[in-house]
Scaffold this motif. Structure first.
Motif, PDB file in Angstrom:
ATOM      1  N   GLY A  23       0.931  -1.188   0.137  1.00  0.00           N
ATOM      2  CA  GLY A  23      -0.012   0.194   0.062  1.00  0.00           C
ATOM      3  C   GLY A  23       0.913   1.230  -0.057  1.00  0.00           C
ATOM      4  O   GLY A  23       0.270   2.305   0.328  1.00  0.00           O
ATOM      5  N   SER A  25       1.693   3.047  -2.339  1.00  0.00           N
ATOM      6  CA  SER A  25       1.389   4.158  -3.135  1.00  0.00           C
ATOM      7  C   SER A  25       0.738   5.273  -2.314  1.00  0.00           C
ATOM      8  O   SER A  25       0.195   6.451  -2.781  1.00  0.00           O
ATOM      9  CB  SER A  25       0.407   3.841  -4.494  1.00  0.00           C
ATOM     10  OG  SER A  25      -0.663   2.772  -3.794  1.00  0.00           O
ATOM     11  N   SER A  26      -0.403   4.886  -1.101  1.00  0.00           N
ATOM     12  CA  SER A  26      -1.272   5.697  -0.660  1.00  0.00           C
ATOM     13  C   SER A  26      -0.309   6.281   0.650  1.00  0.00           C
ATOM     14  O   SER A  26      -0.577   7.257   0.937  1.00  0.00           O
ATOM     15  CB  SER A  26      -2.496   5.054  -0.015  1.00  0.00           C
ATOM     16  OG  SER A  26      -1.815   3.970   0.952  1.00  0.00           O
ATOM     17  N   ALA A  27       0.804   5.986   0.837  1.00  0.00           N
ATOM     18  CA  ALA A  27       1.471   6.635   2.094  1.00  0.00           C
ATOM     19  C   ALA A  27       2.317   7.784   1.292  1.00  0.00           C
ATOM     20  O   ALA A  27       2.730   8.035   0.308  1.00  0.00           O
ATOM     21  CB  ALA A  27       2.691   5.714   2.428  1.00  0.00           C
ATOM     22  N   GLU A  33       4.780  15.964   2.362  1.00  0.00           N
ATOM     23  CA  GLU A  33       3.380  15.239   1.913  1.00  0.00           C
ATOM     24  C   GLU A  33       2.727  14.864   3.192  1.00  0.00           C
ATOM     25  O   GLU A  33       1.496  15.243   3.290  1.00  0.00           O
ATOM     26  CB  GLU A  33       3.647  14.240   0.930  1.00  0.00           C
ATOM     27  CG  GLU A  33       4.053  14.690  -0.417  1.00  0.00           C
ATOM     28  CD  GLU A  33       3.853  13.355  -1.354  1.00  0.00           C
ATOM     29  OE1 GLU A  33       3.389  12.463  -0.844  1.00  0.00           O
ATOM     30  OE2 GLU A  33       4.466  13.607  -2.390  1.00  0.00           O
ATOM     31  N   THR A 136       3.169   6.215   7.375  1.00  0.00           N
ATOM     32  CA  THR A 136       2.034   5.550   8.320  1.00  0.00           C
ATOM     33  C   THR A 136       2.340   4.785   9.353  1.00  0.00           C
ATOM     34  O   THR A 136       3.647   4.628   9.819  1.00  0.00           O
ATOM     35  CB  THR A 136       1.414   4.773   7.143  1.00  0.00           C
ATOM     36  OG1 THR A 136       2.293   3.477   6.829  1.00  0.00           O
ATOM     37  CG2 THR A 136       1.087   5.352   5.874  1.00  0.00           C
TER      38      THR A 136
END
Length: 822
Positions: A23, A25-27, A33, A136
């Protein structure tokens, strides 16, 4: 720690890392950011915890992230962490980047420490709030600067006692030597240096293989490793490129198999992977997840503690008053380099009948409160300021409050007086070099710890030191510990505590509620007396504290013989003469004594006053070099015949005048020593009056505390900074119809720029412009045009939420915002 649990933790860490990678790509990919994705409450918490980030306000989130990653800012943020949160940060600095929770758990060993397991989540929240940690929950990332500080690369040792990694320590080894180490450690050869060091690192990450290799070590090898295990990891022994078969000592055996690597010509180092293996995978020998308790040394009745503190508060006010009254008439000189001379400090301490260190404390307190300052004259001297006279007119509680507030916020530390500075020079009282920016914070923290104890409880100074050492392990060091001890002592002197217990009237001072402090203290203070007991032996007994005017007059007309529960004053010819010199007449002294005596004025005292007054001023001394004038010829004849006056070299000028070859002050002193009572006179023949309050400085401001970093941010500043950051970020990152995000400033022809702006005025839509200011700096703005006329654009700037004017010829171009951003 068992092998199975360690291997299981490693496996869990790898599994968690794999899951997180799916996952990824969502971090967030960068700290910027991550910050951009936080809500306003989270950003506000960041600005409050790290006020240096707001000075000046960042233009956007990217600038905020850059500034929060600078070394100075990161070190300042780390200094604000408590010990356990710092230990968590140190573990993250050693861990993989990103770090899975399972790896962090293993490095900290929280599975065997329930208290640490419970404290871990709040510690991570603190690190994330301060922007030291991002990413995350499954991919924790400590910012790079913090990793460099807590686990430095190269030959430096971090706070964990761990040395460099194999990759860092072995970078200087030749490829051939690395292959020899691999072979002697039972590892296959590799084709390059990088893979060889990676193979050694993997060996010590595999506990089974590492245990088997260490099991072959000769006696004494484990002892060598234990000496370096918890740091420092460097050993003072010349490294040798010896093969396993040639090793003759435990150190050589360890070097041959990579347990130790060279660290210069005369030292070896224990690589980080080897140390972690020997520690059982733990970064710290012992975790300290909870703050140490503050031991209670005694428990008093709350009223008893308050009364003791109030009595000391009254004494503090009186001591400052006595010291400044003393310096009103006998002002000591200011040293050329500033401050007070050692001899002057000693003399003042003797006059006050207290130690030199206590004298320095009260003088520093008066100086910090603006009651004492240099007078600024050519022959500069220390003297009370005009604020001192105003202070004397206030109630005792209000006077004490000024002293307490000054002490709590001052950065000057009186306990340093008599010590030495970095140049080995003695630090004088009232001089430079006494400021310590950490002092106000330590004083407040110490009092807050005492306030947290049960009412009437006195805390142990050593336990208070341990508690603050846990709260700020990187802040202050030895100075912090000494400040805690000094704070406990000075709080007792000042009356904030009574027999070690924080007084209830002092608690509101920590919250800034000074009205409550004054109100609570006032009812506890002894009421000043306006009467004394005059006795036939020429003494006066003050059974309690006296009102300021009475105390000041008595201090001039009598000498203090003893202090304690009651103060004893003694009247002498010299003391009565002091009162006459100060301008009091005999009749005024009689009236004063009768008014303030609870008993009839004893006859011996009345006789003493009349006798001294009768002789006072019969001799007059003026300036010639000096002359003596007297209407009594016989008295002048007596002086000429007195051998004790020979040093004055007197000669008669007229039947009633003698000339002296000495200045008037010397003549005055000598004649008084001979038992006469002369009076000085002016050139006009008037008696000169020396008043106790004659010397005052011009108006002075108290010394300003030395700031410890940037000032704390206010809610209004946080709110304004958030709006500016969000607006600036929006201007820098939103997509535009005509401009590639992150590209150059928009450029449009002048006619198109004017038309677009005029249209925006009619529609009320915001637009994105490029603007070059008078200094030639180009910036982006998101504006809402209101009027365009005369070559001036009046618009609302979303960055600072204010109306601004923009000159049309300085606008490089204009672009409409995308529909979803307009």
């Amino acid at each position: 720690m068992s092998t199975g649990r360690t291997d299981g933790s490693r496996a869990a860490a790898q599994s968690a890392d794999t899951t997180a990678a799916d996952g990824a790509s969502s971090a967030p990919r960068t700290l910027a950011e991550d910050l951009r994705g936080r809500d306003d409450a989270a950003l506000a918490a960041l600005l409050r915890s790290r006020p240096d980030l707001v000075h000046p306000v960042p233009a956007d989130v990217t600038q905020l992230a850059t500034r929060s990653s600078t070394r100075a800012s990161v070190v300042r943020a780390l200094e604000r962490l408590d010990l356990f949160t710092l230990q968590v940060a140190e573990a993250l600095a050693v861990a993989s980047d990103p770090c899975a929770p399972a790896e962090l758990y293993a490095l900290l060993g929280v599975a065997e420490d329930p208290a640490a397991a419970a404290a871990l989540a709040p510690a991570l929240v603190t690190l994330r709030e301060a922007a030291l940690l991002w990413g995350t929950d499954e991919r924790l990332r400590l910012i790079r600067t913090a990793r460099d500080v807590l686990a430095p690369a190269g030959g430096q040792t971090g706070p964990t006692g761990l040395g460099p990694t194999f990759a860092e320590a072995g970078a200087g080894l030749s490829p051939g030597r690395l292959q020899e180490i691999l072979a002697d450690a039972g590892l296959p050869s590799t084709h390059d240096q990088v893979s060889a060091l990676a193979s050694l690192s993997a060996l010590f990450r595999d506990r089974t293989r590492a245990d088997a290799l260490l099991g072959e070590a000769p006696e004494g090898a484990r002892g060598v490793l234990n000496k370096l295990l918890w740091g420092p990891p460097f050993g003072a022994t010349p490294p040798r490129a010896v093969r396993a078969a040639e090793a003759r000592t435990p150190v050589e055996w360890l070097q041959a198999r990579g347990f130790l690597l060279p660290a210069g010509r005369d030292a070896v180092v224990l690589p980080r992977e080897v140390a972690l293996y020997l520690r059982g995978g733990l970064v710290h020998r012992q975790l300290e997840p909870t703050a140490p308790e503050v031991a209670i040394t005694r428990t008093l009745d709350a009223d008893q503690a308050d009364r003791a503190a109030a009595a000391q508060a009254f004494t503090a006010v009186r001591t400052v008053e006595e010291a400044l009254d003393l310096w009103s008439t006998d002002s000591p000189p200011v040293l050329r380099a500033g401050g007070l001379g050692v001899r002057e400090l000693r003399r003042t301490a003797q006059q006050l009948d207290i130690s030199e260190q206590l004298t320095a404390f009260w003088l520093e307190l008066a100086y910090g409160a603006g009651l004492l300052a240099p007078d600024g004259e050519a022959d500069e001297r220390w003297a009370p300021t005009p604020a001192y006279d105003e202070w004397l007119r206030r109630p005792v509680a209000e006077r004490w409050l000024l002293l307490a507030r000054t002490w709590l916020t001052a950065t000057r530390v009186a306990a340093l007086v008599g010590g030495r500075d970095a140049k080995d020079k003695v630090l004088p009282a009232l001089g430079s070099g006494l400021d310590r920016a950490l002092a106000p914070e330590i004083r407040r923290d110490t009092l807050l710890l005492l306030a947290a104890l049960p009412v009437g409880s006195a805390g142990d100074a050593g336990a208070l030191t341990d508690r603050l050492r846990w709260a700020h392990p990187l802040r202050g060091g030895e100075l912090r510990d000494r400040l805690v001890t000094w704070t406990v002592d000075e709080a007792e002197l000042l009356g904030l505590t009574g027999r070690g217990a924080l007084a209830r009237f002092a608690v509101p001072l920590l919250d800034g509620d000074e009205a409550s402090v004054e109100r609570r203290l006032d009812v506890l203070l002894p009421q000043p007396l306006d009467q004394v007991i005059l006795q036939p032996d020429l003494t006066a007994i003050a059974p309690g504290p006296l009102r300021t005017p009475l105390a000041q007059t008595l201090a001039v007309a009598a000498d203090v013989e003893s202090k304690g529960g009651a103060t004893v004053y003694r009247f002498t010819p010299e003391s009565v003469r002091r009162a006459l010199d100060a301008g009091r007449s005999a009749s005024e002294l009689h009236a004063f004594l009768a008014e303030h005596s609870s008993t009839p004025v004893p006859q011996p005292l009345s006789y003493l006053v009349d006798d001294v007054a009768r002789r006072h001023g019969r001799l007059r001394i003026g300036a010639a070099s000096a002359y003596l004038r007297c209407d009594d010829d016989a008295l002048l004849d007596e002086l000429l015949a007195d051998r004790r006056a020979a040093q004055l070299r007197l000669r008669r000028l007229a039947p009633t005048v003698l000339a002296a070859q000495a200045d008037p002050a010397a003549v005055l002193t000598q004649l008084r020593a001979m038992g006469y009572a002369p009076a000085a006179e002016s050139a006009e023949g008037d008696v000169l009056i020396s008043r106790p309050d004659a010397r005052r400085t011009p108006p002075r401001t108290p010394p300003a505390p030395v700031p410890d970093g940037p000032p704390p941010v206010t809610p209004a500043l946080v709110s304004a900074a958030l709006k500016a950051i969000r607006a600036g970020d929006r201007a820098a990152t939103v997509p535009h119809r005509d401009v590639t995000p992150g590209g150059p400033l928009p450029r449009t022809p002048a006619a198109e720029t004017l038309a677009t702006l005029q249209t925006a005025v009619l529609t009320g839509d915001p637009v994105w412009i490029g603007y070059v200011n008078a200094d030639g700096a180009a910036r982006q703005h998101v504006i809402e045009p209101v009027r365009v006329e005369g070559g001036i654009v009046t618009a609302f700037d979303q960055a600072d939420e204010e109306m601004h004017t923009f000159r049309l010829h300085r606008i490089t171009g204009v672009a409409e915002l995308a529909q979803d951003e307009a």
